[in-house]
Write a protein that holds these residues in place. Structure first.
Motif, PDB file in Angstrom:
ATOM      1  N   MET A   1      15.548  80.300  17.749  1.00 41.22           N
ATOM      2  CA  MET A   1      14.130  79.915  17.723  1.00 41.22           C
ATOM      3  C   MET A   1      13.624  79.673  19.147  1.00 41.22           C
ATOM      4  SD  MET A   1      14.201  77.390  14.389  1.00 41.22           S
ATOM      5  CE  MET A   1      12.462  77.026  14.440  1.00 41.22           C
ATOM      6  N   ARG A   2      14.421  78.957  19.932  1.00 41.42           N
ATOM      7  CA  ARG A   2      14.018  78.698  21.324  1.00 41.42           C
ATOM      8  C   ARG A   2      13.911  79.994  22.116  1.00 41.42           C
ATOM      9  NH1 ARG A   2      17.616  73.964  21.430  1.00 41.42           N
ATOM     10  NH2 ARG A   2      16.282  72.130  21.146  1.00 41.42           N
ATOM     11  N   ALA A   3      14.826  80.902  21.873  1.00 36.62           N
ATOM     12  CA  ALA A   3      14.804  82.169  22.615  1.00 36.62           C
ATOM     13  C   ALA A   3      13.546  82.962  22.282  1.00 36.62           C
ATOM     14  CB  ALA A   3      16.058  82.980  22.290  1.00 36.62           C
ATOM     15  N   ALA A   4      13.147  82.943  21.015  1.00 37.69           N
ATOM     16  CA  ALA A   4      11.929  83.667  20.624  1.00 37.69           C
ATOM     17  C   ALA A   4      10.696  83.040  21.265  1.00 37.69           C
ATOM     18  CB  ALA A   4      11.798  83.684  19.101  1.00 37.69           C
ATOM     19  N   LEU A   5      10.653  81.707  21.275  1.00 36.27           N
ATOM     20  CA  LEU A   5       9.516  81.018  21.904  1.00 36.27           C
ATOM     21  C   LEU A   5       9.464  81.329  23.403  1.00 36.27           C
ATOM     22  CD1 LEU A   5       9.760  77.540  20.110  1.00 36.27           C
ATOM     23  CD2 LEU A   5       7.906  79.208  19.883  1.00 36.27           C
ATOM     24  N   ARG A   6      10.615  81.276  24.050  1.00 36.10           N
ATOM     25  CA  ARG A   6      10.673  81.537  25.498  1.00 36.10           C
ATOM     26  C   ARG A   6      10.212  82.971  25.781  1.00 36.10           C
ATOM     27  NH1 ARG A   6      15.441  79.475  26.050  1.00 36.10           N
ATOM     28  NH2 ARG A   6      16.550  81.441  25.849  1.00 36.10           N
ATOM     29  N   ASP A   7      10.702  83.903  24.972  1.00 39.72           N
ATOM     30  CA  ASP A   7      10.345  85.319  25.158  1.00 39.72           C
ATOM     31  C   ASP A   7       8.846  85.532  24.973  1.00 39.72           C
ATOM     32  OD1 ASP A   7      11.095  88.071  25.579  1.00 39.72           O
ATOM     33  OD2 ASP A   7      10.813  88.399  23.430  1.00 39.72           O
TER      34      ASP A   7
ATOM     35  N   GLU B   1      -0.268  90.138  17.422  1.00 42.49           N
ATOM     36  CA  GLU B   1       0.614  90.507  18.524  1.00 42.49           C
ATOM     37  C   GLU B   1       2.053  90.141  18.162  1.00 42.49           C
ATOM     38  OE1 GLU B   1      -0.028  88.396  22.202  1.00 42.49           O
ATOM     39  OE2 GLU B   1       1.692  89.365  23.167  1.00 42.49           O
ATOM     40  N   VAL B   2       2.984  91.038  18.473  1.00 36.42           N
ATOM     41  CA  VAL B   2       4.410  90.707  18.370  1.00 36.42           C
ATOM     42  C   VAL B   2       4.778  90.104  19.720  1.00 36.42           C
ATOM     43  CG1 VAL B   2       6.683  91.513  17.695  1.00 36.42           C
ATOM     44  CG2 VAL B   2       4.662  92.788  16.984  1.00 36.42           C
ATOM     45  N   ALA B   3       4.858  88.783  19.767  1.00 37.42           N
ATOM     46  CA  ALA B   3       4.881  88.118  21.068  1.00 37.42           C
ATOM     47  C   ALA B   3       6.288  87.888  21.603  1.00 37.42           C
ATOM     48  CB  ALA B   3       4.138  86.776  20.966  1.00 37.42           C
ATOM     49  N   GLY B   4       7.261  87.717  20.727  1.00 38.61           N
ATOM     50  CA  GLY B   4       8.588  87.425  21.238  1.00 38.61           C
ATOM     51  C   GLY B   4       9.672  87.582  20.195  1.00 38.61           C
ATOM     52  N   PHE B   5      10.892  87.652  20.689  1.00 33.82           N
ATOM     53  CA  PHE B   5      12.057  87.859  19.820  1.00 33.82           C
ATOM     54  C   PHE B   5      13.248  87.132  20.430  1.00 33.82           C
ATOM     55  CE2 PHE B   5      15.803  90.768  18.912  1.00 33.82           C
ATOM     56  CZ  PHE B   5      15.990  90.337  17.614  1.00 33.82           C
ATOM     57  N   GLY B   6      14.015  86.470  19.573  1.00 33.79           N
ATOM     58  CA  GLY B   6      15.257  85.860  20.035  1.00 33.79           C
ATOM     59  C   GLY B   6      16.369  86.121  19.046  1.00 33.79           C
ATOM     60  N   MET B   7      17.551  86.465  19.550  1.00 33.99           N
ATOM     61  CA  MET B   7      18.694  86.644  18.646  1.00 33.99           C
ATOM     62  C   MET B   7      19.925  85.977  19.241  1.00 33.99           C
ATOM     63  SD  MET B   7      19.627  90.713  18.927  1.00 33.99           S
ATOM     64  CE  MET B   7      19.189  91.681  20.389  1.00 33.99           C
ATOM     65  N   THR B   8      20.687  85.341  18.335  1.00 29.38           N
ATOM     66  CA  THR B   8      21.916  84.673  18.748  1.00 29.38           C
ATOM     67  C   THR B   8      22.975  84.877  17.666  1.00 29.38           C
ATOM     68  OG1 THR B   8      21.371  82.587  17.622  1.00 29.38           O
ATOM     69  CG2 THR B   8      20.626  82.817  19.909  1.00 29.38           C
ATOM     70  N   ALA B   9      24.219  84.612  18.040  1.00 30.21           N
ATOM     71  CA  ALA B   9      25.314  84.611  17.065  1.00 30.21           C
ATOM     72  C   ALA B   9      25.986  83.243  17.101  1.00 30.21           C
ATOM     73  CB  ALA B   9      26.327  85.703  17.393  1.00 30.21           C
ATOM     74  N   ASP B  10      26.398  82.763  15.913  1.00 31.07           N
ATOM     75  CA  ASP B  10      27.061  81.466  15.845  1.00 31.07           C
ATOM     76  C   ASP B  10      28.505  81.547  16.348  1.00 31.07           C
ATOM     77  OD1 ASP B  10      24.760  80.617  14.552  1.00 31.07           O
ATOM     78  OD2 ASP B  10      25.623  80.863  12.543  1.00 31.07           O
ATOM     79  N   ALA B  11      29.147  82.700  16.152  1.00 33.54           N
ATOM     80  CA  ALA B  11      30.581  82.826  16.454  1.00 33.54           C
ATOM     81  C   ALA B  11      31.350  81.658  15.843  1.00 33.54           C
ATOM     82  CB  ALA B  11      30.825  82.925  17.959  1.00 33.54           C
ATOM     83  N   ALA B  12      31.068  81.385  14.580  1.00 34.32           N
ATOM     84  CA  ALA B  12      31.712  80.252  13.905  1.00 34.32           C
ATOM     85  C   ALA B  12      32.169  80.682  12.514  1.00 34.32           C
ATOM     86  CB  ALA B  12      30.757  79.069  13.842  1.00 34.32           C
ATOM     87  N   ASP B  13      31.385  80.377  11.488  1.00 37.98           N
ATOM     88  CA  ASP B  13      31.799  80.658  10.110  1.00 37.98           C
ATOM     89  C   ASP B  13      31.163  81.966   9.638  1.00 37.98           C
ATOM     90  OD1 ASP B  13      32.992  78.781   7.677  1.00 37.98           O
ATOM     91  OD2 ASP B  13      31.567  80.307   6.991  1.00 37.98           O
ATOM     92  N   ILE B  14      31.858  82.703   8.768  1.00 42.38           N
ATOM     93  CA  ILE B  14      31.325  83.999   8.307  1.00 42.38           C
ATOM     94  C   ILE B  14      30.178  83.825   7.314  1.00 42.38           C
ATOM     95  CG2 ILE B  14      32.977  84.356   6.416  1.00 42.38           C
ATOM     96  CD1 ILE B  14      31.768  87.079   8.877  1.00 42.38           C
ATOM     97  N   VAL B  15      30.091  82.684   6.638  1.00 38.71           N
ATOM     98  CA  VAL B  15      28.960  82.473   5.726  1.00 38.71           C
ATOM     99  C   VAL B  15      28.140  81.207   5.995  1.00 38.71           C
ATOM    100  CG1 VAL B  15      29.889  83.843   3.819  1.00 38.71           C
ATOM    101  CG2 VAL B  15      30.453  81.418   3.962  1.00 38.71           C
ATOM    102  N   ALA B  16      28.761  80.152   6.488  1.00 35.60           N
ATOM    103  CA  ALA B  16      28.030  78.880   6.621  1.00 35.60           C
ATOM    104  C   ALA B  16      27.018  78.962   7.765  1.00 35.60           C
ATOM    105  CB  ALA B  16      29.007  77.741   6.877  1.00 35.60           C
ATOM    106  N   PRO B  17      25.796  78.478   7.532  1.00 34.74           N
ATOM    107  CA  PRO B  17      24.807  78.471   8.616  1.00 34.74           C
ATOM    108  C   PRO B  17      25.169  77.432   9.675  1.00 34.74           C
ATOM    109  CG  PRO B  17      23.892  77.428   6.662  1.00 34.74           C
ATOM    110  CD  PRO B  17      25.252  77.941   6.284  1.00 34.74           C
ATOM    111  N   ASN B  18      24.542  77.589  10.835  1.00 35.79           N
ATOM    112  CA  ASN B  18      24.898  76.783  11.990  1.00 35.79           C
ATOM    113  C   ASN B  18      23.617  76.321  12.675  1.00 35.79           C
ATOM    114  OD1 ASN B  18      25.345  76.784  15.072  1.00 35.79           O
ATOM    115  ND2 ASN B  18      27.431  76.643  14.289  1.00 35.79           N
ATOM    116  N   VAL B  19      23.426  75.020  12.771  1.00 42.41           N
ATOM    117  CA  VAL B  19      22.176  74.476  13.319  1.00 42.41           C
ATOM    118  C   VAL B  19      21.979  74.929  14.765  1.00 42.41           C
ATOM    119  CG1 VAL B  19      20.921  72.359  13.893  1.00 42.41           C
ATOM    120  CG2 VAL B  19      22.268  72.478  11.776  1.00 42.41           C
ATOM    121  N   ALA B  20      23.032  74.863  15.556  1.00 37.80           N
ATOM    122  CA  ALA B  20      22.892  75.185  16.982  1.00 37.80           C
ATOM    123  C   ALA B  20      22.499  76.648  17.177  1.00 37.80           C
ATOM    124  CB  ALA B  20      24.203  74.880  17.709  1.00 37.80           C
ATOM    125  N   GLY B  21      23.130  77.550  16.426  1.00 34.85           N
ATOM    126  CA  GLY B  21      22.822  78.976  16.570  1.00 34.85           C
ATOM    127  C   GLY B  21      21.396  79.279  16.152  1.00 34.85           C
ATOM    128  N   ALA B  22      20.954  78.649  15.058  1.00 29.97           N
ATOM    129  CA  ALA B  22      19.580  78.852  14.581  1.00 29.97           C
ATOM    130  C   ALA B  22      18.580  78.314  15.597  1.00 29.97           C
ATOM    131  CB  ALA B  22      19.404  78.156  13.230  1.00 29.97           C
TER     132      ALA B  22
END
Lengths: 398, 88
Positions: free
Chosen positions: A272-278, A247-268
């Motif tokens: 993940m939380r949004a996908a779990l909630r969905d 089953e495709v149970a959920g999906f979450g997407m967010t944007a960091d609105a921060a750095d163009i290349v550096a990853p961002n813990v909060a955005g990631a």
């Protein structure tokens, strides 16, 4: 809300040019990374990648059609044919079927060949098919043409998260009632001189091997390939007697609105939380996370922190399959979704190859080197792209 | 090429990335303390490669850079000088 299931999967990648071969490679922990063989590879400082070996498009396509297809489209069509056959999709879905496919670079090899012809070789014209070959929607459109799908069809481009975004949007189309069946996933064919030369400049490619979450890692290794999944409304699948794979149970997407290349813990973590909630899941429901796990210092540390933030002190086992199929950029999420399907169906977590020693900055339960048996009820698949775009999918056993 | 000339060119390249007057970058300054971010670093390396005709063996994923010292301005100058000599 309509439940959505996967009824077919297909792939071509460096490990194999079909699903059974890819599953066998995941079970065995086989590596698809090797020396680059394309034209001018000797002029690169990075000389490894996960290329498709012995790719023979003339075996799959007629001489009349082939000039229309960049490699990225060839990959998508072969993977799509396998997925559609596995799903046993009836012809004539028409407006109730669609395609949403991710790609980051589209027909980059067509750009390269055409520029080479006019700039380097001084030719005065290029093939009249250059535009329809290189456009980012070519793989999605050819899948729609091939399978007669006349509903929602488009390409999605969000760098390394393209396939996850595509699958998330496909899920939403079916939930919203805009289609009953969607072909989705991603395709990428970036392993050419210009593609690797561009990545080299960022100094994030490993010269030797891909070692996600491990001490001694030196970065990512690019891969080619495509993954196509058939997403289908559960009642539509049941009515025609199709077997749901997961089953495709959920999906979450967010944007960091921060750095163009550096990853961002909060955005990631938010994605993940949004996908779990969905999906209506709690973190403790997860039996497996297929990590973005590129093997760069920046990603692996930020992703580890995000997983710990979301899942607490005892997160589920984590692996990155990129050390097997390479980082297939806009297709990688689709290859990793297929790995999640195998984990859910076979109770076998695919391994993280190249792992040498635990990194104190990545304190996770990494499935290292060998596939691990484990009963999995639910899995997450992460993708965190350049541009600060995060897309996470949640899957459940069918 | 003289060390002083290399140092002036390296400082000019860093100054351009940092949007600082070259006079504000001392040869013993630590690169991270100057505020150079990861993209600024790879852009500076690209500029040095173009300026001196060298290949800088820098990988953003190695915590300590055994092959190229990017910790201080002086370290960069020394290693650039060595790469130019090696090219020689």
């Amino acid at each position: 809300m309509r439940r959505v299931v996967i009824t077919g999967i297909g792939t071509v990648n460096a490990l194999a040019q079909d699903v059974p071969g890819t599953f066998a490679a995941f079970r065995a922990g086989r590596c698809g990374i090797g020396p680059l063989t394309f034209r001018d590879a000797e002029r690169l400082s990075i000389r490894i990648g996960a290329e498709l070996r012995n790719w023979r498009p003339e075996a799959s396509f007629s001489a009349k059609d082939l000039p229309l297809y960049d490699r990225v489209t060839q990959y998508a069509l072969v993977a799509g044919a396998e997925a559609v056959a596995m799903a046993g999709l009836p012809m004539g879905l028409g407006p109730r079927g669609g395609v949403i496919l991710g790609t980051a670079a589209g027909g980059i090899q067509t750009w390269e060949e055409s520029y080479r012809a006019v700039f380097a070789e001084g030719r005065s014209r290029v093939s009249p098919l250059v535009v329809p070959r290189l456009m980012l929607n070519a793989p999605a459109s050819h899948l729609s043409i091939r399978h007669g799908l006349t509903g929602p069809v488009l390409a999605v481009s969000s760098a390394c998260a393209s396939a996850n975004h595509a699958m998330g949007l496909a899920l939403q189309q079916i939930r919203a009632g805009a289609a009953d069946v969607m072909l989705t996933g991603g395709a990428e064919a970036m392993l050419c001189f210009g593609g690797v030369k561009a990545w080299e400049g960022l100094r994030v490619l490993a010269p030797d091997a891909c070692r996600p979450f491990s001490l001694g890692r030196r970065g990512m290794v690019i891969g080619d390939g495509a993954g196509v999944l058939v997403f289908e409304a559960e009642e539509h699948a049941r009515a025609r007697g199709a077997v749901p794979l997961a089953e495709v149970a959920g999906f979450g997407m967010t944007a960091d609105a921060a750095d163009i290349v550096a990853p961002n813990v909060a955005g990631a973590a938010r994605a993940m939380r949004a996908a779990l909630r969905d999906a209506g899941m709690a973190p403790q429901d997860l039996g497996y996370i297929n990590a973005h796990g590129t093997g760069t210092l920046a990603n692996d540390r930020a992703e580890s922190a995000a997983i710990l933030e979301v899942c607490g002190v005892a997160p589920p086992p984590v692996s990155s399959t990129k050390a097997m199929h390479g980082h297939a950029i806009g297709a990688t999420g689709a290859l990793e979704a297929i790995a999640c399907v195998q984990a859910l169906r076979e109770g076998l977590l695919p391994p993280t190859l190249g792992f040498e020693a635990a990194d104190p900055d990545c304190p996770l339960d990494i499935v290292a080197l060998h596939a691990r048996p484990a009963r999995v009820e639910a899995a997450l698949s992460n993708a965190f792209a350049f541009g600060g775009l995060n897309a996470v999918l949640a899957f459940r056993r069918a | 090429m003289e060390r002083a000339e290399i140092e002036a060119a390296v400082i000019a390249i860093l100054a351009k990335q940092l949007l600082l007057p070259p006079g504000e970058i001392s040869p013993d300054a630590r690169i991270d303390e100057l505020g150079l971010d990861s993209l600024g670093k790879v852009e500076a390396i690209f500029a040095m490669e173009e300026r001196f005709g060298i290949h800088v063996p820098f990988n953003a994923n190695a915590p300590d850079q055994p092959e190229f010292d990017f910790s201080t301005v002086g370290g960069v100058v020394r290693d650039v000088e060595a790469l130019i000599a090696h090219k020689g």
